[in-house]
Design an enzyme around this catalytic site. Structure first.
Site, PDB file in Angstrom:
ATOM      1  N   TYR A 145      15.907  36.607 -64.622  1.00 18.26           N
ATOM      2  CA  TYR A 145      15.394  36.662 -63.254  1.00 18.26           C
ATOM      3  C   TYR A 145      14.045  35.958 -63.213  1.00 18.26           C
ATOM      4  O   TYR A 145      13.180  36.214 -64.053  1.00 18.26           O
ATOM      5  CB  TYR A 145      15.226  38.125 -62.825  1.00 18.26           C
ATOM      6  CG  TYR A 145      14.646  38.312 -61.434  1.00 18.26           C
ATOM      7  CD1 TYR A 145      15.348  37.903 -60.309  1.00 18.26           C
ATOM      8  CD2 TYR A 145      13.402  38.906 -61.258  1.00 18.26           C
ATOM      9  CE1 TYR A 145      14.826  38.085 -59.035  1.00 18.26           C
ATOM     10  CE2 TYR A 145      12.874  39.095 -59.986  1.00 18.26           C
ATOM     11  CZ  TYR A 145      13.584  38.684 -58.880  1.00 18.26           C
ATOM     12  OH  TYR A 145      13.067  38.874 -57.621  1.00 18.26           O
ATOM     13  N   ASP A 240       9.042  31.883 -68.756  1.00 16.26           N
ATOM     14  CA  ASP A 240       8.683  32.841 -67.723  1.00 16.26           C
ATOM     15  C   ASP A 240       8.212  34.107 -68.431  1.00 16.26           C
ATOM     16  O   ASP A 240       9.019  34.915 -68.883  1.00 16.26           O
ATOM     17  CB  ASP A 240       9.898  33.119 -66.826  1.00 16.26           C
ATOM     18  CG  ASP A 240       9.595  34.180 -65.773  1.00 16.26           C
ATOM     19  OD1 ASP A 240       8.488  34.762 -65.810  1.00 16.26           O
ATOM     20  OD2 ASP A 240      10.473  34.431 -64.929  1.00 16.26           O
ATOM     21  N   LYS A 268       2.444  40.397 -63.003  1.00 18.56           N
ATOM     22  CA  LYS A 268       2.452  41.789 -63.453  1.00 18.56           C
ATOM     23  C   LYS A 268       1.143  42.207 -64.148  1.00 18.56           C
ATOM     24  O   LYS A 268       0.177  42.472 -63.463  1.00 18.56           O
ATOM     25  CB  LYS A 268       3.700  42.049 -64.293  1.00 18.56           C
ATOM     26  CG  LYS A 268       4.949  41.831 -63.410  1.00 18.56           C
ATOM     27  CD  LYS A 268       6.273  42.292 -63.968  1.00 18.56           C
ATOM     28  CE  LYS A 268       7.314  42.187 -62.842  1.00 18.56           C
ATOM     29  NZ  LYS A 268       8.545  41.549 -63.210  1.00 18.56           N
TER      30      LYS A 268
HETATM   31  C1  LIG Z   1       9.100  40.467 -62.072  1.00 16.20           C
HETATM   32  C2  LIG Z   1       9.504  39.134 -62.534  1.00 16.20           C
HETATM   33  C3  LIG Z   1       9.404  37.999 -61.703  1.00 16.20           C
HETATM   34  C4  LIG Z   1       9.025  38.095 -60.259  1.00 16.20           C
HETATM   35  O1  LIG Z   1       7.738  38.577 -60.067  1.00 16.20           O
HETATM   36  P1  LIG Z   1       7.348  39.218 -58.621  1.00 16.20           P
HETATM   37  O2  LIG Z   1       5.889  39.494 -58.756  1.00 16.20           O
HETATM   38  O3  LIG Z   1       8.197  40.427 -58.461  1.00 16.20           O
HETATM   39  O4  LIG Z   1       7.646  38.181 -57.601  1.00 16.20           O
HETATM   40  C5  LIG Z   1       9.682  36.769 -62.244  1.00 16.20           C
HETATM   41  N1  LIG Z   1      10.059  36.641 -63.525  1.00 16.20           N
HETATM   42  C6  LIG Z   1      10.192  37.696 -64.346  1.00 16.20           C
HETATM   43  C7  LIG Z   1      10.593  37.483 -65.756  1.00 16.20           C
HETATM   44  C8  LIG Z   1       9.941  38.974 -63.866  1.00 16.20           C
HETATM   45  O5  LIG Z   1      10.113  40.026 -64.681  1.00 16.20           O
END
Ligand SMILES: *Cc1c(COP(=O)(O)O)cnc(C)c1O
Length: 428
Positions: A145, A240, A268
């Site tokens: 994701y 990511d 995060k």
């Molecule tokens: C949470 C997450 C996102 C998206 O971040 P948001 O702040 O919720 O938009 C993208 N990539 C990874 C790997 C994530 O865990």
């Protein structure tokens, strides 16, 4: 049974005014049934709902709360920053400090730009990779994701070499067409896709340790392979690290596995619980961004002083307390305890863990990718989830989410968790 009267009343009201009653879909508990509780407050590893029930929390606001909730140093930093004003729309000193802290921890990052969410970070990194390479296609892996930008909301193609299908209504097939979706941990699929799509693939974007379909680890050599094959084809490697950054090590998955990606995405933890995102990488690539270069990207609240202050306080505390050693110890103890509980209950569970991230899949076969993860017994997970919640342990409300430990979790919290799991598993 817990009393949930106030949560239930609030949720009924929320359903009238907010689609599904929630501002992010997994919060609605659809994957496990039942209704979410509403939080009154959270401190350390504990969350208390509006009816007064308390839970040991392994969601940690989906990753950011690596120091636990409401860490006093983070709260103090936010209060101090707020006294100076909440947003300026012109540079503030925190932004420079944040960039320097990220760069020092991530040698692959020559320059970094802040934004407001992980979604924005990934969306912008993809645009930048496309602008820099002058190519349109990207490779992503099913189960990974990267936020909800259009071209990234594609999970499952009908085959490794065919076009992806949009995962959401409202994503034009023309956008999804540029996203090639492959199984994780499968080198041959990547090799074949580069061979079938010469000189059109801008980048591979990957969660180095995928944590959005539960949790599974890269096979030895897999990340090195991704690094080699992107370089060989003039494509970029985007890590990511929105979830793994500053969690799997202070230097993220790239430090833990010794890989140097071209671009990295963050979020995060670096916001200390406030909305944040960032992307950074090779200076020659980052200088393609406006105002220096032709790739446009912007944000009214980007580099927000409250988010920067909170994030800096969190990162400083992580480093000063050698938090990752403690998280590793806690992770190993939880893994041992939950594996023991499953074994004595005779319930087949694959316990995957990397540092302070974990997932127990209810299946007897090892899980290395999304297809393996899909074999887990989700009915069993539902029962387990609700049993644990009733026992005062809050796990993510889906089999396909990772759990998170924080430095605020104590040995006593783990014991409570393991003994609850032993009881609940016996009833599965
Ligand atoms: C949470 C997450 C996102 C998206 O971040 P948001 O702040 O919720 O938009 C993208 N990539 C990874 C790997 C994530 O865990």
């Amino acid at each position: 049974m817990r009393n949930l009267a106030r949560s239930e009343a609030l949720f009924a009201e929320a359903l009238e005014h907010i689609p599904g009653g929630v501002n992010s879909p997994v919060r609605a508990f659809r994957a496990v049934g039942g209704r979410p509780f509403f939080v009154d407050h959270a401190a350390g590893a504990r969350v208390r709902d509006v009816d007064g029930n308390e839970y040991v929390d392994y969601v940690g606001t989906w990753g950011p709360a690596i120091l636990g909730h409401a860490h006093p140093k983070i709260i103090a930093a936010i209060k101090a920053a707020a006294d100076h004003g909440t947003s300026f729309g012109i540079p503030n000193p925190f932004e420079v400090t944040m960039a320097k802290v990220i760069k020092a921890a991530y040698p692959s990052v020559g320059k970094v730009r802040m934004c407001n969410s992980g979604t924005e970070a990934c969306m912008s990194a993809i645009r930048l990779a496309r602008g820099f390479t002058k190519r349109d296609k990207i490779i992503k892996f099913d189960g990974c994701y990267h936020g909800h930008a259009d071209s990234l909301l594609v999970k499952a193609g009908s085959g490794a070499l065919t076009f992806g299908h949009p995962d959401s209504a409202g994503v034009p097939a023309d956008f999804a067409r540029h996203t090639l979706v492959l199984p994780f941990n499968d080198e041959a699929a990547v090799t074949a896709t580069f061979a079938a799509n010469p000189s059109v693939i801008a980048a591979i974007i990957v969660e180095p340790v995928p944590g959005n379909a539960g949790l599974y680890l890269p096979r030895p050599g897999y990340l090195e392979f991704l690094s080699r094959i992107t370089a060989a084809h003039g494509a970029l490697l985007i890590f990511d690290e929105v979830m793994t950054g500053f969690r799997l090590a202070f230097g993220g998955a790239q430090a833990r596995f010794g890989i140097t990606p071209d671009l990295s995405c963050f979020g995060k933890i670096i916001g200390g619980g406030l909305p944040v995102g960032a992307f950074g990488g090779r200076t020659d690539i980052m200088d393609y961004l406006a105002p220096l270069g032709p790739v446009y990207q912007a944000g009214t609240l980007s580099g927000n002083p409250l988010a920067m202050a909170a994030g800096l306080a969190a990162l400083e505390e992580l480093r000063a307390t050698n938090a990752h050693a403690r998280l590793e110890t806690l992770g190993a103890a939880l893994e041992a305890g939950l594996s023991r509980a499953a074994k004595s209950a005779g319930v087949p569970v694959q316990f995957n863990r990397c540092g302070s991230m974990f997932c127990g899949y209810f299946t007897s076969e090892p899980v290395h990718n999304l297809a393996d993860a899909m074999k887990s017994d989700r009915e069993r997970f539902k029962k387990f989830f609700h049993g644990m919640l009733d026992a005062g342990v809050y796990l993510a409300p889906s089999q396909f989410e990772a759990g998170f430990l924080s430095t605020a979790h104590t040995e006593a919290d783990l014991e409570l968790t393991v003994s609850a799991a032993a009881r609940v598993m016996k009833g599965l």
